[in-house]
Enzyme design. Structure first.
Site, PDB file in Angstrom:
ATOM      1  N   ARG A 224     -12.463  -5.090 -19.993  1.00 25.44           N
ATOM      2  CA  ARG A 224     -11.813  -6.411 -20.116  1.00 25.44           C
ATOM      3  C   ARG A 224     -11.977  -6.946 -21.542  1.00 25.44           C
ATOM      4  NH1 ARG A 224     -13.589  -7.280 -14.397  1.00 25.44           N
ATOM      5  NH2 ARG A 224     -15.618  -7.962 -15.100  1.00 25.44           N
ATOM      6  N   PHE A 240      -3.237  -5.919 -10.595  1.00 26.41           N
ATOM      7  CA  PHE A 240      -4.234  -5.962  -9.500  1.00 26.41           C
ATOM      8  C   PHE A 240      -5.352  -6.876 -10.019  1.00 26.41           C
ATOM      9  CE2 PHE A 240      -1.978  -1.986  -9.084  1.00 26.41           C
ATOM     10  CZ  PHE A 240      -1.847  -1.770  -7.723  1.00 26.41           C
ATOM     11  N   ASP A 262      -1.978 -10.185  -7.159  1.00 26.16           N
ATOM     12  CA  ASP A 262      -2.922  -9.498  -6.286  1.00 26.16           C
ATOM     13  C   ASP A 262      -2.479  -9.720  -4.850  1.00 26.16           C
ATOM     14  OD1 ASP A 262      -6.000  -8.335  -6.780  1.00 26.16           O
ATOM     15  OD2 ASP A 262      -5.606  -9.009  -4.727  1.00 26.16           O
ATOM     16  N   ASN A 290       2.457  -7.764  -3.415  1.00 27.79           N
ATOM     17  CA  ASN A 290       2.162  -6.334  -3.416  1.00 27.79           C
ATOM     18  C   ASN A 290       2.606  -5.763  -4.762  1.00 27.79           C
ATOM     19  OD1 ASN A 290       2.570  -3.500  -3.224  1.00 27.79           O
ATOM     20  ND2 ASN A 290       2.464  -3.683  -1.001  1.00 27.79           N
ATOM     21  N   ASP A 311      -5.256  -1.965 -12.318  1.00 25.86           N
ATOM     22  CA  ASP A 311      -6.626  -1.683 -11.868  1.00 25.86           C
ATOM     23  C   ASP A 311      -6.653  -1.681 -10.343  1.00 25.86           C
ATOM     24  OD1 ASP A 311      -9.356  -1.375 -11.706  1.00 25.86           O
ATOM     25  OD2 ASP A 311      -9.825  -3.466 -12.183  1.00 25.86           O
ATOM     26  N   CYS A 351     -10.630   4.135 -10.027  1.00 28.03           N
ATOM     27  CA  CYS A 351     -12.065   4.042  -9.729  1.00 28.03           C
ATOM     28  C   CYS A 351     -12.467   5.033  -8.646  1.00 28.03           C
ATOM     29  CB  CYS A 351     -12.432   2.614  -9.323  1.00 28.03           C
ATOM     30  SG  CYS A 351     -11.567   2.051  -7.856  1.00 28.03           S
TER      31      CYS A 351
END
Ligand code: SAH
Length: 407
Positions: A224, A240, A262, A290, A311, A351
């Site tokens: 970030r 996201f 989000d 979405n 993300d 992730c």
């Protein structure tokens, strides 16, 4: 070497033919690597691990119901008792102090009030997570053995950090797979579950009780901060955005206009509060939606951005889910590429530890091919340094974050 008597309630002996992964520093023993199990250990107990000849390799906690049957705690021949746990927690915290003092956690060099203090295997405390949010600590015990160690971990956290309270977010679905109950609540003391913490230059309210994971994604903190040079004057989409993480940073670093999307309306509510708290509301709009649909709609509407940030949550929660996950990552990145101006930027993350860094880069190559674009890799990044990585355990480097320029 002679077989010795074992001192824990159980011992597992490994098969003769296996890779030396464990000896090379990896902390897991898989079920398929175990030849025999002796003793009376119960799931969650500490057992000794020996090679096929009975040579001691270490101690770890045992769960016969898990594919990862033993998670190693130590290779030394010593009991896993309260002093041991205390040492581990203290060492983990000392490392965060050191990281901060050397500037690894951002410009502030004092002991961090916002940090992951214990990051499971990578800090020698498998499946134990502890995040510090100001004067509270949020913990997770994600395996049976971790649950057993938790009281000692809490004592050690209290002694090391003197928090006002320690809150358990033991509602993570992986606990059910370990045969553990899902629960959340204060384990020690009490405090505000809506702490306001400094994330770099921003003040961010965290939802410790209802938020996702422990309430805040500390693993992206360094990324970030790193978007700062891409932001001045930019039109930014954070697809996201959760409680505003990247979007708030972009606005703070002089983006002209930021949109955060989000699917969680609770997250959007908190993101909006966070924008107000930092006097950034004039430049940020958050809305629930979405991301897949929104990106398509923006493309149809001819909207163009200078910077898009992706993300998403882990699309691959197991190895079996990988093919579907790859399609998901490709799709979302392809759609993002459709709304970035030539010369603009894509900051894209995965992730999922089941997806390798190489496979993730390949997904981007293919998405770019489909979009008739080419991508220049500006920076290939991982998780923040307070989420340490064990080089011998690739799973501990789960976060991939590519800074790409669209040509
Ligand atoms: N970038 C954030 C963390 C994102 S976590 C930060 O820096 O704090 C992933 C987020 O994706 C979660 O907030 C989750 O609610 C959201 N999400 C999951 N599926 C989604 C979808 N299909 N569209 C939009 N958001 C989604």
């Amino acid at each position: 070497m002679a077989d010795r008597q074992f001192r824990e309630p159980g011992r597992v002996r490994l098969v003769r033919h296996r890779t030396p992964r464990l000896e090379m520093g990896h902390p897991w023993v898989f079920r398929s690597e175990i030849e025999t199990t002796d003793g009376t250990a119960q799931p969650g107990d500490v057992v000794e691990v020996a090679d096929h000849r009975g040579r001691y390799l270490g101690r770890g906690f045992w769960n016969p119901d898990s594919q990862i049957t033993v998670r190693l705690l130590t290779r030394e021949d010593r009991p896993v008792d309260a002093p041991f746990i205390h040492e581990r927690v203290r060492a983990a915290w000392q490392h965060r102090i050191w990281l901060a003092a050397r500037g690894f956690l951002g410009p502030r060099t004092d002991p961090p009030s916002l940090a992951r203090v214990v990051n499971a295997e990578a800090d020698g405390l498998p499946a134990v997570i502890a995040d510090r949010f100001g004067d509270i600590v949020v913990v997770q015990a994600l395996a049976r053995g971790a649950e057993r160690l938790l009281p000692a971990v809490l004592d050690a956290l209290e002694a090391t950090l003197q928090p006002r309270g320690i809150f358990a977010r033991n509602d993570a679905p992986v606990r059910a797979r370990e045969g553990l109950p899902l629960a959340k609540g204060w384990l020690r003391g009490t405090g505000s579950l809506r702490p306001v913490v400094d994330d770099g230059p921003l003040q961010v309210e965290v939802d410790g009780e209802g938020g996702q994971k422990t309430g805040y994604f500390l693993d992206q903190a360094a990324n970030r901060r790193a978007i700062a040079p891409l932001c001045p004057g930019a039109r930014v989409l954070d697809a996201f955005c959760y409680t505003g993480g990247f979007a708030l940073h972009a606005a703070y670093h002089d983006a002209a206009e930021v949109t955060g999307i989000d699917s969680s309306s609770e997250a959007i509510e908190l993101a909006t509060t966070n924008a107000e708290r930092n006097s950034l509301s004039d430049r940020i709009r958050f809305r629930a939606g979405n991301a897949f649909d929104e990106l398509r709609a923006l493309h149809r509407a001819g909207q163009i951005y200078d910077l898009v940030i992706l993300d998403p949550p882990s699309f691959a929660r197991s190895r079996a889910a990988l093919p579907g996950a790859i399609r998901g990552y490709k799709e979302i990145n392809l759609r993002a590429l459709g709304i970035i101006r030539p010369g603009g930027f894509l900051v894209t993350s995965s992730c999922s530890y089941h997806l390798s860094a190489e496979d993730f880069r390949q997904i981007l190559v293919e998405a770019a091919w489909d979009a008739r674009r080419s991508l220049r890799l500006l920076d290939e990044r991982g998780q923040s340094p307070d989420h340490p990585v064990l080089l011998a355990a690739p799973e501990t480097r789960y976060l991939k974050c590519l800074f790409l320029q669209v040509l």
